[in-house]
Design an enzyme around this catalytic site. Structure first.
Site, PDB file in Angstrom:
ATOM      1  N   ARG A   1      -7.327  13.288   7.904  1.00  0.00           N
ATOM      2  CA  ARG A   1      -8.091  13.261   6.672  1.00  0.00           C
ATOM      3  C   ARG A   1      -9.504  13.822   6.838  1.00  0.00           C
ATOM      4  O   ARG A   1     -10.102  14.283   5.897  1.00  0.00           O
ATOM      5  CB  ARG A   1      -8.141  11.819   6.170  1.00  0.00           C
ATOM      6  CG  ARG A   1      -9.077  11.603   5.058  1.00  0.00           C
ATOM      7  CD  ARG A   1      -8.563  10.658   4.016  1.00  0.00           C
ATOM      8  NE  ARG A   1      -8.142   9.383   4.561  1.00  0.00           N
ATOM      9  CZ  ARG A   1      -7.289   8.582   3.942  1.00  0.00           C
ATOM     10  NH1 ARG A   1      -6.772   8.935   2.814  1.00  0.00           N
ATOM     11  NH2 ARG A   1      -6.958   7.438   4.473  1.00  0.00           N
TER      12      ARG A   1
ATOM     13  N   ASP B   1       0.865  -1.196   0.000  1.00  0.00           N
ATOM     14  CA  ASP B   1       0.000   0.000   0.000  1.00  0.00           C
ATOM     15  C   ASP B   1       0.896   1.239   0.000  1.00  0.00           C
ATOM     16  O   ASP B   1       1.811   1.358   0.820  1.00  0.00           O
ATOM     17  CB  ASP B   1      -0.893  -0.011   1.256  1.00  0.00           C
ATOM     18  CG  ASP B   1      -1.793   1.206   1.315  1.00  0.00           C
ATOM     19  OD1 ASP B   1      -2.889   1.169   0.753  1.00  0.00           O
ATOM     20  OD2 ASP B   1      -1.381   2.222   1.922  1.00  0.00           O
ATOM     21  N   MET B   2       0.638   2.146  -0.935  1.00  0.00           N
ATOM     22  CA  MET B   2       1.462   3.337  -1.050  1.00  0.00           C
ATOM     23  C   MET B   2       1.208   4.274   0.142  1.00  0.00           C
ATOM     24  O   MET B   2       0.091   4.399   0.612  1.00  0.00           O
ATOM     25  CB  MET B   2       1.142   4.088  -2.352  1.00  0.00           C
ATOM     26  CG  MET B   2       1.196   3.235  -3.611  1.00  0.00           C
ATOM     27  SD  MET B   2       2.694   2.256  -3.744  1.00  0.00           S
ATOM     28  CE  MET B   2       3.898   3.551  -4.003  1.00  0.00           C
TER      29      MET B   2
ATOM     30  N   ASP C   1      -4.073   2.463  -5.004  1.00  0.00           N
ATOM     31  CA  ASP C   1      -2.720   2.465  -4.432  1.00  0.00           C
ATOM     32  C   ASP C   1      -2.357   1.207  -3.668  1.00  0.00           C
ATOM     33  O   ASP C   1      -1.436   1.220  -2.870  1.00  0.00           O
ATOM     34  CB  ASP C   1      -2.527   3.703  -3.544  1.00  0.00           C
ATOM     35  CG  ASP C   1      -3.075   3.529  -2.150  1.00  0.00           C
ATOM     36  OD1 ASP C   1      -4.098   2.821  -1.994  1.00  0.00           O
ATOM     37  OD2 ASP C   1      -2.481   4.073  -1.201  1.00  0.00           O
ATOM     38  N   GLU C   2      -3.090   0.107  -3.906  1.00  0.00           N
ATOM     39  CA  GLU C   2      -2.668  -1.114  -3.232  1.00  0.00           C
ATOM     40  C   GLU C   2      -2.872  -2.356  -4.085  1.00  0.00           C
ATOM     41  O   GLU C   2      -3.713  -2.374  -4.982  1.00  0.00           O
ATOM     42  CB  GLU C   2      -3.321  -1.262  -1.854  1.00  0.00           C
ATOM     43  CG  GLU C   2      -4.806  -1.295  -1.829  1.00  0.00           C
ATOM     44  CD  GLU C   2      -5.331  -1.065  -0.402  1.00  0.00           C
ATOM     45  OE1 GLU C   2      -5.684  -2.055   0.238  1.00  0.00           O
ATOM     46  OE2 GLU C   2      -5.374   0.099   0.021  1.00  0.00           O
TER      47      GLU C   2
HETATM   48  P1  TTP Z   1      -5.314   5.383   1.470  1.00  0.00           P
HETATM   49  O1  TTP Z   1      -4.395   4.261   1.097  1.00  0.00           O
HETATM   50  O2  TTP Z   1      -6.458   5.051   2.334  1.00  0.00           O
HETATM   51  O3  TTP Z   1      -4.490   6.519   2.253  1.00  0.00           O
HETATM   52  P2  TTP Z   1      -3.129   7.243   1.909  1.00  0.00           P
HETATM   53  O4  TTP Z   1      -2.379   6.500   0.851  1.00  0.00           O
HETATM   54  O5  TTP Z   1      -3.382   8.677   1.626  1.00  0.00           O
HETATM   55  O6  TTP Z   1      -2.359   7.185   3.296  1.00  0.00           O
HETATM   56  P3  TTP Z   1      -1.681   5.938   4.019  1.00  0.00           P
HETATM   57  O7  TTP Z   1      -0.221   6.257   4.086  1.00  0.00           O
HETATM   58  O8  TTP Z   1      -2.305   5.908   5.373  1.00  0.00           O
HETATM   59  O9  TTP Z   1      -1.982   4.704   3.236  1.00  0.00           O
HETATM   60  O10 TTP Z   1      -5.864   6.064   0.167  1.00  0.00           O
HETATM   61  C1  TTP Z   1      -5.089   6.170  -1.031  1.00  0.00           C
HETATM   62  C2  TTP Z   1      -5.483   7.440  -1.761  1.00  0.00           C
HETATM   63  O11 TTP Z   1      -6.855   7.395  -2.115  1.00  0.00           O
HETATM   64  C3  TTP Z   1      -5.301   8.685  -0.921  1.00  0.00           C
HETATM   65  O12 TTP Z   1      -3.978   9.210  -1.034  1.00  0.00           O
HETATM   66  C4  TTP Z   1      -6.361   9.601  -1.439  1.00  0.00           C
HETATM   67  C5  TTP Z   1      -7.448   8.690  -1.990  1.00  0.00           C
HETATM   68  N1  TTP Z   1      -8.616   8.646  -1.083  1.00  0.00           N
HETATM   69  C6  TTP Z   1      -9.737   9.433  -1.386  1.00  0.00           C
HETATM   70  O13 TTP Z   1      -9.767  10.119  -2.397  1.00  0.00           O
HETATM   71  N2  TTP Z   1     -10.798   9.419  -0.539  1.00  0.00           N
HETATM   72  C7  TTP Z   1     -10.832   8.646   0.593  1.00  0.00           C
HETATM   73  O14 TTP Z   1     -11.812   8.660   1.349  1.00  0.00           O
HETATM   74  C8  TTP Z   1      -9.687   7.823   0.889  1.00  0.00           C
HETATM   75  C9  TTP Z   1      -9.666   6.959   2.116  1.00  0.00           C
HETATM   76  C10 TTP Z   1      -8.600   7.871   0.025  1.00  0.00           C
HETATM   77 CA    CA Z   2      -4.872   2.181   0.201  1.00  0.00          CA
HETATM   78 CA    CA Z   3      -2.107   4.217   1.007  1.00  0.00          CA
END
Ligand code: TTP
Ligand code: CA
Ligand code: CA
Length: 423
Positions: free
Chosen positions: A61, A13-14, A116-117
């Protein structure tokens, strides 16, 4: 070794993904606290991603941009670009694709799970590394690795003399390979990620979130009971939503440890056999779901919310927004056809309307015969016209969504009909 510990599954996961994409595009942002906000201008916009320096300063967030500025005045708020009145996520999707391409070089068993995963089944790479190893595993090969339930050095030491030797050795070697995978992702894309390594998808996903950013976590089967003791049900993928809530109420439990106290028979009395058996197993850290090879999404969709006063009240407004959404989905479908040689056969039109102060959701599935934006918009308009009609002729539409799915491979020769719209 039992069958549920045979595989080595990874979830990559990014880290703060949209923020990293923005930092790469504008290196001046690197090292600064930043957040990515949605186009909506109300109170500084809705935050959808927060980088780690900003998280250290208390930004989350769920804040609006203005609130984030109060917490952390030096924060840079980067806006998601706006196209046709709604967020344009193209650059994040493209970045996600580039990451998946790097991951794909390590195993064909790759399942993209979101932008992103991705899950990877690296069992084969692990087995061949083990069979070709001449020296014992060295701790130096796991510099960014945590292990649930013990220190990494103890884990490495114990893999050669503990009772659970075989499966924990597999996870440790999995850890070494994942160090390499993460280094390659950084090397090829400039993005950092975290990862979870376990014997199944549920545990890999759970482990990934335990040490972030830029770290990886091994969750061995013998670390599960301790981790589960106080672990809220919602931390398990598929228990995060409504099902998890109803489980919590029906069984009067809040964490995974408590779920483990129910026998399979007790669970069968409350749930169908399949669900009961899944719950019984997952309460013991067992999950047999395979990594499905999936490089492309099962559906392509776009939607728009119309909260509060922005609710749509006339069919002319509905028409306008359907035309915007159809243009976006048609462009993305055409691009998808070029890239993946497939065509969607189904369109789901979803909406939410306010009736007696309550939001009522509805959807209608129809056949998708054409990728032409105007055709899609006209068909969706007809559906909505029928379904949103109220006796008094008034309506308040708060959400509109189009999602295309049920993809079928294109027959040879059909591709040349597709218009090129990019590059
Ligand atoms: P996530 O993997 O949930 O979060 P993240 O990558 O920003 O942070 P983390 O280091 O904790 O993994 O989400 C991936 C991307 O998806 C995030 O950068 C922005 C987008 N996103 C939205 O647009 N709306 C949302 O409600 C969520 C949870 C994520
Ligand atoms: Ca994610
Ligand atoms: Ca992420």
């Amino acid at each position: 070794m039992t069958s549920h510990t045979e595989r080595v599954i990874v979830l990559v996961d990014m880290d703060c993904f949209y923020c990293q994409v923005e930092e790469k595009l504008n290196p001046e942002l690197i090292g600064k606290p930043i957040a990515v906000v949605q186009y909506n201008a109300w109170r500084g916009g809705g935050i959808i991603a927060v980088n780690y320096p900003a998280r250290d300063r208390g930004v989350t967030r769920h804040m609006r941009g203005n609130e984030a500025k109060e917490k952390c005045p030096e924060i840079e708020l980067v806006r998601v670009p706006n196209v046709r009145g709604k967020a344009d996520l193209t650059k994040y999707r493209e970045a996600g694709k580039r990451v998946a391409e790097v991951l794909r070089t390590f195993t064909p068993l790759l399942q993209r799970a979101s932008v992103d995963e991705a899950y990877l089944d690296i069992t084969e790479a692990v087995n061949s590394k083990i069979s070709s190893m001449t020296d014992k595993l060295s701790l130096d090969l796991l510099p960014n690795t945590h292990v649930v339930g013990c220190e990494t050095r103890h884990f490495v030491h114990n893999v050669y003399n503990s009772y659970s030797e075989d499966c924990n050795l597999k996870l440790a070697i999995g850890g070494v390979i994942v160090e390499e995978i993460r280094a390659a992702v950084y090397d090829k894309t400039g993005y950092r990620c975290s990862a979870g390594i376990a014997h199944n998808k549920i545990l890999a996903k759970l482990a990934c979130g335990l040490h972030k950013p830029n770290k990886q976590t091994i969750l061995p089967q013998d670390g599960v009971p301790e981790l589960y003791q106080n672990l809220p049900l919602k931390k398990i993928r598929s228990l995060g939503g409504k099902f998890g809530n109803s489980l919590s109420t029906e069984l009067n439990i809040t964490n995974m440890g408590e779920l483990g106290r129910f026998s399979e028979q007790e669970l069968i009395r409350k749930y169908d056999e399949k669900t009961a058996s899944w719950l019984y197993n997952i309460a013991r850290g067992i999950d047999n779901e395979p990594v499905e090879v999936r490089l492309v999404s099962k559906s392509i969709g776009c939607c728009k919310k119309f909260p509060g006063r922005t609710a749509l009240k006339t069919m002319a407004d509905v028409n306008h927004w359907l035309s915007e959404l159809s243009t976006e989905i048609a462009e993305r479908l055409e691009q998808d056809q070029e890239e993946n040689n497939r065509r969607a056969k189904q369109l789901v039109i979803s909406f939410a309307q306010e009736i007696d102060r309550k939001d009522v959701h509805g959807s209608k599935t129809s056949t998708l015969n054409s990728y032409e934006a105007t055709r899609i918009a006209t068909d969706a308009y007809e559906v909505l016209r029928k379904l949103t009609q109220r006796p008094d002729g008034c309506f308040k539409l708060k959400f509109l969504g189009l999602s295309a799915g049920k993809f079928e491979e294109c027959k040879k020769g059909a591709v040349h009909l597709v218009k090129r719209n990019k590059i």
